[in-house]
Design an enzyme around this catalytic site. Structure first.
Site, short mmCIF file in Angstrom:
data_model
loop_
_atom_site.label_atom_id
_atom_site.label_comp_id
_atom_site.label_asym_id
_atom_site.label_seq_id
_atom_site.Cartn_x
_atom_site.Cartn_y
_atom_site.Cartn_z
N GLY A 79 0.81 -1.21 0.00
CA GLY A 79 0.00 0.00 0.00
C GLY A 79 0.85 1.26 0.00
CB SER A 80 0.11 4.61 1.30
OG SER A 80 -1.06 4.79 0.52
#
Length: 492
Positions: A215-216
């Site tokens: 993810g981020s």
């Protein structure tokens, strides 16, 4: 009569010589194959005829041995087994060895030639030394803080000392007690079936052997690629990335959770985790540039050992532009182990260099004499020192004023990056909560720790899961222990 006696004596001599030749053949040429024969019960009896050496954490053994009174005499025992299972693994008379128990088996079992007083001593005497000890790099307070923080939720924590690569905490949750697998018999087989059938997979080492979409948190890698490639020269300048952002070659719009991401700067995108900016930068860097950059961090490496083997963290080498955009924000087929993401945080903290991570500080004889010591060595230069310094500032801002405020520690400089990774068919699965960070005491010359936390809590509400909310407090607790231990070492 004398002639017949002489003939019989000669025949006996020939037979005796044949027996001696055959015995020599067996001992010299077939000994190794007979030793390795699974039907040779004497090897197992000899292996368990004496206590196994110890695995040591913070000066205290976390393993032991118990006299079972059976033919396979000594069984392995574990102190706080579930806490340390992700590093010790198990040593089972039925199912073999895993993790450190496997990687350092010769030392622990007493068969390593380095334990002998003289070269070739064991080959000459056919003897075996007492099992040696394995001293780990784990710090007990940090391990306990990580274990408490996960509180039985599915997930993992890895903490590294950035300057050296020493692994300070390694937790996988939920865990299990390796001692239930140590011996033989029905109870051991029942425990094995129960553990392997459990839907929570307690024997899966999520820290080293499980990969997740990062993810981020992966945006730190993309930011490093953009800065090193010169795609971004001023982290405060607008990136000319539109919001909404349409994935290249498609009609699919990439959403943002944060506000104000249209034409935002790299600094703002890291602070508030803008998907559109980072996806656009990944496309601008291009596939060859992104592959080169991510592999400098260790992605696609199948050879990492700590000393146990580590699953490969993946970044595809062939992708369409829309897939590259998603991969640049830690989605599509991009996956990482928690250890890999701790290495990403450590690279930022250590001016771009990744020191080779390791879990065993040294091995010793049973009397404490050092047999082998792990020395620091450089693993990779993930980014330039200038890029690392810029990312340090951006990660600090994310903790002070952005998505990572739950990781702030008074009296310390903390840099972090949150992540909420979508997964499952149509992204319908409960998102994984990520947080990577590093911490440096205000009066210290360098960061004390880099950490990665992933939480995959299937019982939590989807809207309640975020890297900042679920994972950052766990990382904070581990970093606080690291800073406390560092302060105690500086001021004993």
């Amino acid at each position: 009569m004398v002639r017949y006696i002489r003939r019989a004596a000669a025949l006996c001599l020939v037979l005796l010589a044949a027996l001696l030749v055959n015995a020599a053949r067996v001992m010299v040429f077939e000994a190794e194959s007979l030793d390795d024969d699974p039907a040779n019960r004497r090897i197992a009896i000899d292996r368990y005829a004496r206590p196994r050496g110890e695995i040591v954490v913070d000066g205290k053994p976390v393993t032991g041995s118990r006299d079972s009174g059976q033919q396979l005499r000594w069984e392995r025992t574990y102190e706080q087994g579930p806490l340390y299972a992700p590093l010790t693994g198990y040593a089972s008379q039925t199912y073999g060895t895993t993790l450190v128990e496997h990687a350092e088996d010769e030392i622990l079992a007493g068969t390593d030639p380095m334990l002998a007083p003289l070269p070739l001593w064991d080959d000459l005497t056919r003897g075996r030394r007492p099992g040696g000890d394995v001293v780990t790099t784990i710090r007990a307070p940090m391990q306990e803080a990580a274990f408490r923080g996960l509180d039985g939720k599915r997930g993992a924590v890895v903490a590294i000392e950035p300057s050296s690569g020493r692994i300070l905490a390694l937790v996988s949750s939920p865990s299990y007690d390796p001692g239930v697998l140590s011996g033989t018999g029905r109870a051991v087989k029942d425990a094995w079936r129960r553990l392997n059938a459990s839907p929570s997979q307690p024997m899966l080492n999520r820290a080293l052997r499980q990969t997740y979409p990062p993810g981020s948190t992966f945006k730190i890698v993309t930011a490093a690629a953009a800065l090193d490639a010169g795609v971004v020269r001023d982290v405060e300048a607008p990136t000319e990335t539109p919001d909404p952002f349409v994935l290249p070659g498609t009609r699919q719009v990439l959403p943002n959770e944060a506000k104000g991401c249209g034409d935002a700067s790299l600094a703002y995108a890291i602070q508030w985790s803008c998907n559109t900016v980072m996806a656009g930068l990944g496309v601008e860097v291009g596939l060859p540039g992104m592959v080169e950059a991510v592999e400098r961090f260790g992605f696609n490496d199948t050879g990492l050992r700590v000393p146990s083997w580590v699953a490969k963290s993946n970044f595809d080498r062939e992708m369409s532009p829309d897939q590259l955009a998603l991969s640049s924000i830690g989605q599509f087929d991009t996956t990482a182990t928690p250890l890999q993401m701790a290495m990403v945080a450590a690279a930022v903290a250590n001016n771009g260099e990744i020191a080779h991570p390791y879990l065993v500080d040294r091995t010793t004889t049973s009397g404490g004499t050092t047999v082998n010591r792990t020395t620091r060595r450089s693993h990779r230069q993930a980014m330039s020192p200038a890029t690392a310094m810029q990312l340090q500032r951006l990660m600090v801002r994310a903790v002070k004023e952005g998505t990572g405020t739950n990781a702030a520690i008074p009296g310390a400089r903390v840099g972090g990056k949150t992540g909420t990774a979508q997964h499952g068919f149509g992204n319908t699965g409960t998102p994984y909560a990520w947080f990577i960070a590093w911490a440096q005491a205000d009066d210290a010359a360098q960061p004390a720790v880099a950490v990665a936390v992933v939480v995959e809590d299937a019982e939590a509400s989807r809207t309640d899961i975020s890297g900042g909310g679920s994972a950052a407090p766990v990382a904070k607790a581990v970093m606080e222990e690291a800073l406390r231990l560092e302060a105690e070492a500086r001021n004993p």
